[in-house]
Each structure stands twice: as structure tokens, then as C-alpha cells.
Write an enzyme that holds these catalytic residues in place. Sequence first.
Site, PDB file in Angstrom:
ATOM      1  N   GLN A 131       0.829  -1.203   0.000  1.00 26.48           N
ATOM      2  CA  GLN A 131       0.000   0.000   0.000  1.00 26.48           C
ATOM      3  C   GLN A 131       0.866   1.257   0.000  1.00 26.48           C
ATOM      4  OE1 GLN A 131      -1.870   0.832   3.774  1.00 26.48           O
ATOM      5  NE2 GLN A 131      -3.708   1.634   2.801  1.00 26.48           N
ATOM      6  N   GLY A 132       0.704   2.109  -1.002  1.00 24.49           N
ATOM      7  CA  GLY A 132       1.467   3.350  -1.092  1.00 24.49           C
ATOM      8  C   GLY A 132       0.637   4.540  -0.658  1.00 24.49           C
ATOM      9  N   SER A 134       1.154   6.542   3.037  1.00 28.54           N
ATOM     10  CA  SER A 134       1.875   7.508   3.870  1.00 28.54           C
ATOM     11  C   SER A 134       3.135   8.016   3.195  1.00 28.54           C
ATOM     12  CB  SER A 134       2.243   6.871   5.215  1.00 28.54           C
ATOM     13  OG  SER A 134       1.088   6.582   5.963  1.00 28.54           O
ATOM     14  N   SER A 166       4.333  -1.315   4.139  1.00 33.59           N
ATOM     15  CA  SER A 166       4.485  -2.668   4.668  1.00 33.59           C
ATOM     16  C   SER A 166       4.811  -3.662   3.560  1.00 33.59           C
ATOM     17  CB  SER A 166       3.202  -3.101   5.380  1.00 33.59           C
ATOM     18  OG  SER A 166       2.930  -2.268   6.483  1.00 33.59           O
ATOM     19  N   GLU A 249      -8.919  -1.401   5.882  1.00 26.54           N
ATOM     20  CA  GLU A 249      -7.626  -1.558   6.540  1.00 26.54           C
ATOM     21  C   GLU A 249      -7.780  -1.477   8.052  1.00 26.54           C
ATOM     22  OE1 GLU A 249      -3.171   0.497   6.712  1.00 26.54           O
ATOM     23  OE2 GLU A 249      -4.846   1.589   5.813  1.00 26.54           O
TER      24      GLU A 249
END
Length: 392
Positions: A131-132, A134, A166, A249
Site C-alpha cells: 500500500q502506497g 503515507s 508494509s 484496513e
Amino acid sequence: MTDLETFRAETRAWLEANCPAECRGPLDNDEDRVWGGRNATFKTPAHKRWMEVMGERGWTAPEWPTEYGGGGLTREQAKVLGSEMRRIDAQSPLSSFGIWMLGPALLQFGTEEQKKRFLPEIVRGEIRWCQGYSEPGAGSDLAGLQTRAEDRGDHWIVNGQKVWTSYADQADWIFCLVRTDPDAPKHLGISFVLFDMATPGVTTRPITLISGKSPFCETFFDDVRVEKENLVGTLNRGWDVAKALLAHERTMIGAMGDMGRPMGQVAVDSLGLDETGRLDEPMLRARIAELEIDVAAFRLSMERVGDQVKARQVSPAIASMLKYYGSELNKRRHELAMAAGGSDALEWESDRSRKGTAARDWLRTKANSIEGGTSEVQLNIIAKHLLQLPGA
């Protein structure tokens, strides 16, 4: 027999016949999870078979439509499947950000071509996602992101940086928020795109935490080509997709409150039983009983919310409540594990044993109240959207 009773009997028989003995019982280590993907690793060949047979049946994503590789089960049937897996202590056949986060977003916002391309691969464990979201200057203020996508006609060129990504160093593809209109208000001008992590210009660098290891990475994009067919949802309205995905999430992170070995057994292994057959430490026994009661109540709350979500009768902000309370439960569980283990729980070096991971796992839980939106952010959302407190 009712249809549901028949389904339970058939499911029980199938699981007994197909779930290997090696895939029953708690994981020895979090690294033993099956994540799938191009470079998948498995603790044993049995774990590979377990992922494959469950994927073929669509039971890694039991409620997804069959036309996209899912199990096509009703909510009630999925509950039966879950209870029957718990009955034999079956391990999850596949851990997947694709199942937990991206898949639901594609089902809601994706094109038919995107669903047919990606969802079956996710179900079968053939593709691993990261997941991109932050960025160094946009964590809790996610909409302040600065990673840019420059329009080049049939594709974009993406430049920027993500952080706390992550498993970015192990993922095949990324679902990513990029700014496609830098002049728009910050919640607008954002788009949600997908691209292969093997694309030229993508690099990752692991971040080590106080636990001595970490799933997190810094991720860098230098002139990365992203095809426009991989835009999910509407151009410049990626915030709509992002919010929907964040709810999934946060529910996923909250579910950690109902995971792990029964704490009573952990304590018995460490402390033993007294002459009456009870845990030989009354104060710890009371704390464990309180935790197990709270976990049981939380499990029921998760099931109730799942039913309400299916019926479209619940606020999206409920995910913040589940995330906050589940994170606190998980931290309490590991605090008790440390208390039960005594000085043995401080042992650090034996990575592959339960004893050797207690301290590392306890330290890792401190991130639960940060990742996916800090606890303070969740409490603000609860105050504003659920409790409707004045001034929230």
C-alpha cells in the site's frame, strides 16, 4: 436438515479431508504466514497445498463473487466456514492485503477489466500487494501527500516517496495514491493507481524498528511509468477510493484483537497449574479471564458489524472503533504474555521459537496504535461521526 445445516456438514467434511495437520494450530512465528505472490515462501509443502486448495474453492475470499474467483458464499455461509475452521484450529491459508484491502475497493470502484484481471490472482495467492499511502510529510494528514503523476498522454510519470510501506520489498504490485492535479484542494486532485513494483524507477529500503526487525520500508519512485488503464475510480477523485479502503484496513488491524494463541494456554506453558488444576498465579489468572471475556465480546461485535456492513446499515466510522479497540486488545494480550513469561520472555535471540519472539512481538504491538491511522485520529473520528460530540 436446513440448507445451512447441510452446508455446515459438507464444509466440516471437506475441511477435515483437505486441511493438512501441519496447517492446524497456532503459527510458531509471524514469519510463517503465507503471503503468496511471485516469490512466495512456505513453511512446509502442506502450507502451499492448503493455500492452493482453498484458493481453487474461492474460500480465501469466501464472500467475493464466483465470477472473480471468490467463493460466492452468503454472509451466513461465510460465518459457518469461519466457525468450522476455528473448530479444527485451521490456520488462515493466505494473508493478503489484496483480500483485506484492495479487493473490496476494486469490487466497488474497479472496471470490469480490472476485476477480471486482478481479483482471481488475489484469491489464488498469485499476486502480493503493498500500500502506497503515507509519505514523510503526510502521515496522519494523508491528503497532504506530494507524490506526483505527470500526464504523458496514455500514461503518467510518477515521482515521489512513500514511507511505512508494509512489505514493499516483497510485494509484486502496489496500490498507490498520487497527486494528478497539484492545483486542486488537497482532498481533490488525488488519484488511485496500480503498478508493478518491478517497474523501472521503483526502489525500496527496509526500516528497522525497536523490535529488531520490521515489515516497513521506504519506497522511492523516480520517473516510474504508470499506464492509465490502471487508474481505479475517477481521475482526481482517488480520495473516495482511499477512504473506502482505509475502512477495510482499519477493520483488518482491529481484527488482530481476536488473533493469537489463547492466553490461558500461554500462561500455563510458562507457569504450570496448581493442585486444583488452575493457573498457579491468581492475579494473572484474573487478568487473563478479563482479557478472554473482552476478546469474546469483541468477536461478536466484529460479526455484528459485518452483518450491518453487508446490509449497508452502518457508518463507515465504525471501522475506527474496531481499529482502536482491537489494537488495544492486542497490546493487552502481549503485555500479559510478557507477564506470564517472566524472565524467559526477555530472551531475544531465538527468532524461531515462541519463547524467543515474546519480547519482539510485544514491542511490535506498539505500532498497532500508529499504523492505519493513529489512535488519536480514530478517537477524533469516533467523537465526530459516531458520538457527534460538540466541537469535535
